[in-house]
Design an enzyme around this catalytic site. Structure first.
Site, short mmCIF file in Angstrom:
data_model
loop_
_atom_site.label_atom_id
_atom_site.label_comp_id
_atom_site.label_asym_id
_atom_site.label_seq_id
_atom_site.Cartn_x
_atom_site.Cartn_y
_atom_site.Cartn_z
N CYS A 185 42.75 35.37 56.54
CA CYS A 185 43.26 35.13 57.88
C CYS A 185 44.78 35.15 57.78
CB CYS A 185 42.83 33.76 58.37
SG CYS A 185 41.05 33.54 58.27
N GLU B 152 35.68 54.55 56.34
CA GLU B 152 36.17 53.26 56.81
C GLU B 152 37.00 53.33 58.08
OE1 GLU B 152 38.61 51.14 53.94
OE2 GLU B 152 39.81 52.89 53.49
N HIS C 131 21.39 66.78 41.41
CA HIS C 131 20.38 65.78 41.05
C HIS C 131 20.13 64.84 42.22
CE1 HIS C 131 20.46 67.14 36.90
NE2 HIS C 131 21.79 67.16 36.99
N ASN D 102 43.45 29.28 55.48
CA ASN D 102 43.00 30.58 54.99
C ASN D 102 42.35 30.33 53.64
OD1 ASN D 102 42.74 33.28 54.23
ND2 ASN D 102 44.84 33.38 53.47
N GLY D 103 41.09 30.78 53.48
CA GLY D 103 40.39 30.55 52.22
C GLY D 103 38.99 30.05 52.50
N LYS E 121 37.93 56.74 52.82
CA LYS E 121 38.85 56.74 53.97
C LYS E 121 38.14 57.21 55.24
CE LYS E 121 42.80 55.23 52.87
NZ LYS E 121 42.01 54.32 52.03
N GLU F 247 38.02 58.47 47.05
CA GLU F 247 38.99 57.92 48.00
C GLU F 247 38.91 58.67 49.34
OE1 GLU F 247 40.78 55.59 48.76
OE2 GLU F 247 42.52 56.31 49.88
N ARG G 51 45.46 40.93 58.68
CA ARG G 51 44.69 40.03 57.82
C ARG G 51 43.43 39.53 58.50
NH1 ARG G 51 47.44 38.10 53.51
NH2 ARG G 51 45.94 36.41 53.39
N TRP H 164 39.71 36.01 60.57
CA TRP H 164 38.68 36.97 60.16
C TRP H 164 37.51 36.10 59.74
CZ3 TRP H 164 35.81 38.49 55.83
CH2 TRP H 164 35.28 39.78 55.87
N LYS I 194 42.55 43.67 55.62
CA LYS I 194 43.48 44.20 54.62
C LYS I 194 43.37 43.45 53.31
CE LYS I 194 47.11 46.72 53.54
NZ LYS I 194 46.74 48.12 53.24
C1 G6P Z 1 40.15 45.84 51.41
C2 G6P Z 1 41.13 46.80 52.07
C3 G6P Z 1 41.32 48.03 51.18
C4 G6P Z 1 41.75 47.63 49.80
C5 G6P Z 1 40.80 46.59 49.18
C6 G6P Z 1 41.38 45.99 47.92
O1 G6P Z 1 38.88 46.38 51.38
O2 G6P Z 1 40.63 47.19 53.33
O3 G6P Z 1 42.29 48.90 51.74
O4 G6P Z 1 41.78 48.75 48.96
O5 G6P Z 1 40.59 45.51 50.09
O6 G6P Z 1 42.53 45.28 48.27
P1 G6P Z 1 43.75 45.05 47.28
O7 G6P Z 1 44.72 44.26 48.11
O8 G6P Z 1 43.21 44.27 46.13
O9 G6P Z 1 44.27 46.37 46.87
#
Ligand code: G6P
Length: 612
Positions: free
Chosen positions: A2, A488, A504, A103-104, A485, A481, A30, A77, A607
């Site tokens: 959060c 997501e 396979h 937060n936590g 992307k 990746e 966040r 969140w 994030k």
């Molecule tokens: C979340 C974010 C991603 C990120 C991942 C790891 O899933 O949406 O964009 O790659 O966390 O986060 P970090 O801060 O450890 O790179």
């Protein structure tokens, strides 16, 4: 996971509520499912909280019009309890005099809640957080001042927390405390003090920041900060001055942060190539001296690990085992040998699973930890022997791109340094690779200058429900990746596979019109990849290939191509990882926009994932 933002000031006529709301908006990446603000106003707490995005909650000034001299806000969140007004923060005690944002995760909240309920406390939410104001309420009733009450209350908490506490009858300060969740403090000495989940939250207001350590609490007075351990010992610490530019944390002229941040990639890659050699040296030597090397991360950062590990093996001839951080403990239970190193990669440095993985390896097996992190002072840096800070700067879009490309670049620089120290490459050759890495940034510049071509392709493919992304070797990281992307932010189902593995299983789904993205740099995988392209084409697959501008063979087999404008130079070709993934990140961005989605705030994602 959060966002927290608070402030206390001596200055008269400051729009405290509006500044808190604006600070929270800078933290919405966040979490953005509900938000609230509490201000201390003349012996009362003024509170407003609701479900929804801050801009909607504040439509009629519900947050900006709150009255008070100081206070705190929260953007949530959801973890414990769905996003509702009752579950949003701040949370209060029975009398409505103590406001807490958190937060936590409080792991022992059920037990604490049961005991507090037995003692007559009434709970209004389903959250773990709400136990905190009630615990503080009890301590204050027993005669503690606010500082001592918070200290005593947090001592019984198990789990992770960054909290801020305001009390209606403590008019001259508020209290913050943290353990394993981020919390930073900003200060304009003698005038105003801020607290926020991260530094960009208060960057437009001050560049001076204190970083709190685990199990520390701080008393925030206007322009004054006193830090203590949970045992009440004073901690002497100076603030640091942060160099990030303010506009880096703002959207500039772009519609979305992600678009702005994609445009920053070339420059950030350049800065990473030029990072000070000392930073790489200790990191590289630690890896060389280890008998076993692991690399771990989550999400996009994990795919950066895949590309990075490949480079370390290629140049430094050291095999690295990549393990997702959420699997780390289970995969390696009691089996981390002596003299091991764990490389952890993270944008935020706060991903709970990544932090837990390194702590497990370090505390139980004495492993060394080398981390590649974007956020100075983040939790991960505190559990690391050596840290490389990536040059991405603040990254607001939830889906990472600047961070990914700087992480891969940083790990490539480490790989080259290992090769040099081991004598596999001489100085001159390393220099040639560094020049090539700078050329990679120039190639990325050209790619983004010609982004309209990628936009047209994105719009052509955006409505396709399913995709495969296929590649071999280091490009498999780009495939993973690229698929992540698209999935997501544009919500297309996309799977990445090692191209050789595609027959396979995956190929069973391929029929007329099924799109397959191939990542095909002219490296040692190229000839084998042609066979995979042909297999897919023979079954009606539509082929979109990322190839060199000079490519002929795969181009001929493809329906569409994204040409990568690099020279036919072996040095740059061995550094293909960044320039072949970059257009896929751009592709996902334009697909998301075309499909009408906000690429900065993909649904259900955050994030910084600070829960396990
Ligand atoms: C979340 C974010 C991603 C990120 C991942 C790891 O899933 O949406 O964009 O790659 O966390 O986060 P970090 O801060 O450890 O790179």
């Amino acid at each position: 996971m959060c966002g927290i933002f608070g402030l206390i000031t001596k200055k008269q006529d400051v729009p405290v509520a509006r500044l808190i709301r604006e600070g929270l908006q800078r933290l919405e990446y966040r979490g953005y499912d509900s938000a609230g603000v509490a201000l201390v106003n003349d012996g009362n707490i003024e509170l407003h909280k609701e479900k929804g995005k801050i801009v909607d909650i504040n439509k009629n000034g519900a947050l900006d019009n709150l009255k008070g001299n100081f206070g705190v806000g929260h953007t949530r969140w959801a973890t414990h309890g769905p996003p509702t007004a009752a579950n949003s923060h701040p949370h209060m005690d029975c009398k409505g005099e103590i406001a807490v944002v958190h937060n936590g995760i409080i792991e022992n909240f059920q037990e604490l809640r049961r005991k507090l309920t037995e003692r007559g406390h009434e709970f209004k939410s389903e959250t773990d957080t709400e136990v905190i104001p009630h615990l503080i309420e009890e301590r204050i009733a027993e005669g503690d001042d606010l500082k001592t009450a918070v200290m005593n209350a947090v001592k019984v908490l198990e789990g992770a927390f960054g909290i801020v506490v305001c009390h209606a009858h403590t008019p001259d300060y508020m209290v913050v405390a943290r353990r394993e969740s981020p919390l930073t403090i900003g200060i304009t000495p003698g005038e105003t003090t801020y607290c926020g989940s991260d530094i960009p939250a208060f960057l437009p207001l001050t560049r001076n920041a204190y970083i709190l350590d685990d199990d520390e609490i701080a008393i925030l007075k206007p322009g004054e900060v006193d830090i203590f351990t949970l045992d009440g010992e004073r901690v002497e610490r100076d603030y640091i001055t942060v160099q990030w530019s303010i506009d880096a944390a703002e959207k500039g002229g772009y519609d979305y942060f992600m678009h702005k941040e994609l445009h920053e990639v070339p420059q950030k890659v350049r800065e990473q190539v030029r990072m000070p050699q000392e930073n790489i040296d200790a990191f590289a030597r630690t890896i060389m001296e280890a008998e076993h090397v692991y690399i771990t991360a989550a999400g996009t950062a994990f795919y950066a690990c895949l590309a990075g590990k490949f480079q370390v093996t290629r140049f430094g001839k050291i095999y690295i085992q990549a393990i997702l951080c959420s699997e780390f403990r289970d995969a390696l239970e009691d089996a981390i040998p002596e003299n091991s190193v764990v490389i952890a990669v993270s944008q935020s440095g706060e991903t709970a699973d990544t932090v837990e993985a390194v702590r497990y390896a370090r505390e139980k097996f004495n492993a060394k930890v080398c981390s590649v992190v974007n956020v100075v002072g983040s939790s991960l840096t505190r559990y690391s022997d050596h840290v490389i800070i990536t040059t991405a700067g603040p990254e607001i879009a939830v889906a990472s791109q600047k961070a990914y490309n700087t992480q891969v670049t940083a790990l490539t620089m480490v790989a080259l340094r290992i090769a040099e120290l081991k004598g596999y490459l001489d100085k001159e050759e390393v220099q040639k690779y560094k020049q090539a890495a700078l050329k990679v940034a120039d190639v990325c510049d050209e790619i983004i200058e010609n982004e309209d071509h990628i936009k047209i392709l994105a719009e052509k493919y955006a409505k396709k429900p399913n995709f495969y992304f296929l590649a071999r070797g280091v490009s498999l990281a780009a495939a993973c990746e690229g698929a992540l992307k698209l999935k997501e932010i544009s919500y297309n189902h996309a799977e990445a596979y090692a191209a050789g593995e595609s027959k396979h299983g995956p190929i069973a789904l391929v029929e007329d019109g099924f799109p397959i993205v191939f990542i095909a740099p002219p490296d040692s995988t190229y000839d084998r990849l042609i066979g995979n392209v042909m297999e897919m084409k023979a079954r009606g697959g539509i082929i979109l290939s990322v190839v060199s501008k000079d490519d002929e063979k795969i181009k001929e087999l493809s329906d569409d191509i994204i040409p990568i404008p690099h020279d036919d130079d072996p040095y740059i070709i061995r550094l293909s990882a960044v320039m072949y993934v970059f257009p896929l990140q751009i592709l996902a961005y334009f697909a998301a926009v075309h499909n009408g989605f906000d690429p900065d705030k993909p649904r259900n994602l955050a994030k910084s994932v600070t829960v396990k």
